[in-house]
Write a protein that holds these residues in place. Structure first.
Motif, mmCIF file in Angstrom:
data_model
loop_
_atom_site.group_PDB
_atom_site.id
_atom_site.type_symbol
_atom_site.label_atom_id
_atom_site.label_comp_id
_atom_site.label_asym_id
_atom_site.label_seq_id
_atom_site.Cartn_x
_atom_site.Cartn_y
_atom_site.Cartn_z
ATOM 1 N N GLY A 179 0.791 -1.231 0.000
ATOM 2 C CA GLY A 179 0.000 0.000 0.000
ATOM 3 C C GLY A 179 0.820 1.278 0.000
ATOM 4 N N ILE A 180 2.109 1.152 -0.366
ATOM 5 C CA ILE A 180 2.990 2.328 -0.422
ATOM 6 C C ILE A 180 3.072 2.808 -1.867
ATOM 7 N N ASN A 181 2.942 4.116 -2.064
ATOM 8 C CA ASN A 181 2.953 4.708 -3.402
ATOM 9 C C ASN A 181 4.393 4.970 -3.838
ATOM 10 N N MET A 182 4.947 4.058 -4.642
ATOM 11 C CA MET A 182 6.329 4.196 -5.098
ATOM 12 C C MET A 182 6.378 5.069 -6.348
ATOM 13 N N LEU A 183 7.095 6.180 -6.267
ATOM 14 C CA LEU A 183 7.175 7.142 -7.373
ATOM 15 C C LEU A 183 8.508 6.972 -8.095
ATOM 16 N N VAL A 184 8.454 6.410 -9.288
ATOM 17 C CA VAL A 184 9.673 6.156 -10.062
ATOM 18 C C VAL A 184 9.691 7.094 -11.264
ATOM 19 N N ASN A 185 10.388 8.216 -11.117
ATOM 20 C CA ASN A 185 10.405 9.258 -12.159
ATOM 21 C C ASN A 185 8.990 9.666 -12.554
ATOM 22 N N GLU A 186 8.171 9.926 -11.540
ATOM 23 C CA GLU A 186 6.794 10.340 -11.805
ATOM 24 C C GLU A 186 6.294 11.186 -10.650
ATOM 25 N N GLY A 187 5.237 11.937 -10.931
ATOM 26 C CA GLY A 187 4.647 12.770 -9.903
ATOM 27 C C GLY A 187 3.150 12.822 -10.074
ATOM 28 N N PHE A 188 2.482 13.419 -9.090
ATOM 29 C CA PHE A 188 1.035 13.577 -9.175
ATOM 30 C C PHE A 188 0.641 14.803 -8.354
ATOM 31 N N ARG A 189 -0.567 15.276 -8.610
ATOM 32 C CA ARG A 189 -1.049 16.434 -7.851
ATOM 33 C C ARG A 189 -1.679 15.930 -6.570
ATOM 34 N N GLU A 204 -3.766 16.172 -3.363
ATOM 35 C CA GLU A 204 -4.858 17.045 -2.941
ATOM 36 C C GLU A 204 -5.313 16.670 -1.540
ATOM 37 N N GLY A 205 -5.422 17.676 -0.693
ATOM 38 C CA GLY A 205 -5.877 17.445 0.672
ATOM 39 C C GLY A 205 -6.254 18.758 1.316
ATOM 40 N N ARG A 206 -7.268 18.729 2.177
ATOM 41 C CA ARG A 206 -7.711 19.923 2.904
ATOM 42 C C ARG A 206 -8.060 21.091 1.997
ATOM 43 N N GLY A 207 -8.582 20.752 0.822
ATOM 44 C CA GLY A 207 -9.023 21.800 -0.090
ATOM 45 C C GLY A 207 -7.895 22.542 -0.780
ATOM 46 N N ALA A 208 -6.700 21.938 -0.798
ATOM 47 C CA ALA A 208 -5.546 22.572 -1.449
ATOM 48 C C ALA A 208 -4.718 21.483 -2.129
ATOM 49 N N SER A 209 -3.678 21.882 -2.854
ATOM 50 C CA SER A 209 -2.876 20.875 -3.555
ATOM 51 C C SER A 209 -1.431 21.323 -3.743
ATOM 52 N N PHE A 210 -0.566 20.347 -4.013
ATOM 53 C CA PHE A 210 0.805 20.630 -4.470
ATOM 54 C C PHE A 210 1.270 19.437 -5.295
ATOM 55 N N TRP A 211 2.376 19.602 -6.006
ATOM 56 C CA TRP A 211 2.911 18.527 -6.844
ATOM 57 C C TRP A 211 3.876 17.690 -6.005
ATOM 58 N N LEU A 212 3.639 16.385 -5.953
ATOM 59 C CA LEU A 212 4.487 15.468 -5.195
ATOM 60 C C LEU A 212 5.100 14.474 -6.171
ATOM 61 N N ALA A 213 6.430 14.411 -6.199
ATOM 62 C CA ALA A 213 7.108 13.578 -7.197
ATOM 63 C C ALA A 213 8.261 12.802 -6.576
ATOM 64 N N GLY A 214 8.682 11.755 -7.281
ATOM 65 C CA GLY A 214 9.850 10.989 -6.866
ATOM 66 C C GLY A 214 10.700 10.647 -8.068
ATOM 67 N N VAL A 215 12.016 10.742 -7.904
ATOM 68 C CA VAL A 215 12.911 10.335 -8.997
ATOM 69 C C VAL A 215 13.604 9.026 -8.651
ATOM 70 N N ASP A 216 13.980 8.307 -9.690
ATOM 71 C CA ASP A 216 14.750 7.080 -9.529
ATOM 72 C C ASP A 216 16.192 7.463 -9.181
ATOM 73 N N ASP A 217 17.008 6.472 -8.855
ATOM 74 C CA ASP A 217 18.310 6.757 -8.252
ATOM 75 C C ASP A 217 19.375 7.323 -9.200
ATOM 76 N N HIS A 218 20.146 8.262 -8.648
ATOM 77 C CA HIS A 218 21.220 8.944 -9.376
ATOM 78 C C HIS A 218 22.414 8.018 -9.629
ATOM 79 N N MET A 219 22.815 7.276 -8.604
ATOM 80 C CA MET A 219 24.041 6.486 -8.691
ATOM 81 C C MET A 219 23.974 5.428 -9.786
ATOM 82 N N VAL A 220 22.768 4.924 -10.056
ATOM 83 C CA VAL A 220 22.630 3.924 -11.129
ATOM 84 C C VAL A 220 22.220 4.600 -12.447
#
Length: 246
Positions: free
Chosen positions: A113-123, A125-141
Motif C-alpha cells: 500500500g505504499i505509493n512508489m514514485l519512479v520518475n513520476e509525480g502527481f497532484r 490534494e488534501g484539505r481543499g488545497a494541492s501541491f505537486w508530489l514527485a519521486g525520482v529514480d536513483d542517481h548512482m545507477v
C-alpha cells in the motif's frame, strides 16, 4: 549502541508556495532503512511504532530499504506498510534497492500500500488545497529523470520532490522545486565528482536543512547502517517536518 538508538528531529520548513490551507502540514521522512544482517527487523519495527505515534499527515520514504539480499524485501515492505497517516506513504528508490532487486522492491511496496514514485509525480490534494508530489529514480545507477517526474505540474504550484541522493539539489534549484527530501549520506560525506565540487561542498550537504535560491533540501541521517553496523556521533533519525506557509 548508537546504531540501535533513534533520535527525533523536528524541523520547521517555511515554504512561500505552500497553500495556506496546508499550513502546519506534518510529514515524517524516513530513509536508508537498510534491512540486512546489520539492521534488524526489530529496529525497523520500533521506528515504525514511534513514527506512527507522532501522527503525521503523511509519510515519505527516500530509498535504500534493503541491502545485500532480496529475502529482506518482503519483511521490510510489510513493516513499512504499517505506517498509517491520513494521506498515505509515498516513496522513491535508492541505489541499494537497485543493487538488490528494484522490481521486487517496487512490487512489494505496492502490495504493502505504499505509493512508489519512479520518475513520476502527481497532484496531491488534501484539505481543499494541492501541491505537486514527485519521486525520482536513483542517481548512482543513472536512472534519475527529473523532467519526467515534473511532467504535468504547473509552473506556479508548490513542488515537493523525493530523491534518494541529495546530489540532485542543483537540478532541483534550476527546476524550481520548493523542497527536496533526500537521504543516502547517513549524515556522513557525499563523494562527488570534481566538476561538481564547486557547487556542492562535501560537508555542507551531508545532513540537515539547506537552501539555495528559494529552493530547499532536507537530508536525513537515515535509520540503518551499511558496510559496518556502527554509527558514531550520528544517531539514526526520524525526521518530523512541519511545513509552514510563508
Amino acid at each position: 549502541d548508537e546504531a540501535n538508538s533513534l533520535s527525533l528531529e523536528r524541523i520547521t520548513v517555511t515554504l512561500d508556495r505552500l497553500p495556506k490551507k496546508l499550513d502546519g502540514f506534518k510529514i515524517i521522512h524516513l530513509s536508508d532503512i537498510h534491512h540486512s544482517p546489520f539492521t534488524s527487523f526489530e529496529h525497523i519495527a520500533r521506528t515504525v511504532k514511534i513514527a506512527n505515534r507522532l501522527k503525521p499527515d503523511m509519510f515519505v520514504l527516500t530509498g535504500d530499504y534493503v541491502s545485500h539480499e532480496a529475502s529482506y524485501i518482503g519483511p521490510v515492505a510489510k513493516v513499512l506498510g504499517e505506517l498509517k497517516a491520513e494521506f498515505g506513504t509515498h516513496a522513491c528508490l535508492g541505489n541499494h534497492d537497485h543493487w538488490t532487486d528494484p522490481a521486487g522492491v517496487v512490487k512489494a511496496f505496492a502490495d504493502a500500500g505504499i505509493n512508489m514514485l519512479v520518475n513520476e509525480g502527481f497532484r496531491f490534494e488534501g484539505r481543499g488545497a494541492s501541491f505537486w508530489l514527485a519521486g525520482v529514480d536513483d542517481h548512482m545507477v543513472g536512472k534519475t529523470d527529473l523532467l519526467a517526474a515534473m511532467k504535468g505540474s504547473y509552473p506556479d504550484e508548490m513542488k515537493l520532490l523525493l530523491a534518494h541522493n541529495p546530489i540532485i539539489f542543483r537540478k532541483s534549484v534550476r527546476a524550481g522545486i520548493d523542497l527536496t527530501l533526500s537521504g543516502h549520506t547517513h549524515g556522513g560525506q557525499i563523494r562527488v565528482r570534481d566538476s561538481e565540487k564547486r557547487l556542492i561542498r562535501r560537508r555542507k550537504l551531508s545532513n540537515g536543512l539547506h537552501s539555495r535560491k528559494g529552493s530547499q533540501i532536507y537530508i536525513t541521517r537515515g535509520i540503518g547502517t551499511v558496510v559496518l553496523p556502527v554509527r558514531y556521533q550520528c544517531p539514526p533519525e526520524i525526521s518530523l517536518l512541519e511545513l509552514r506557509a510563508a
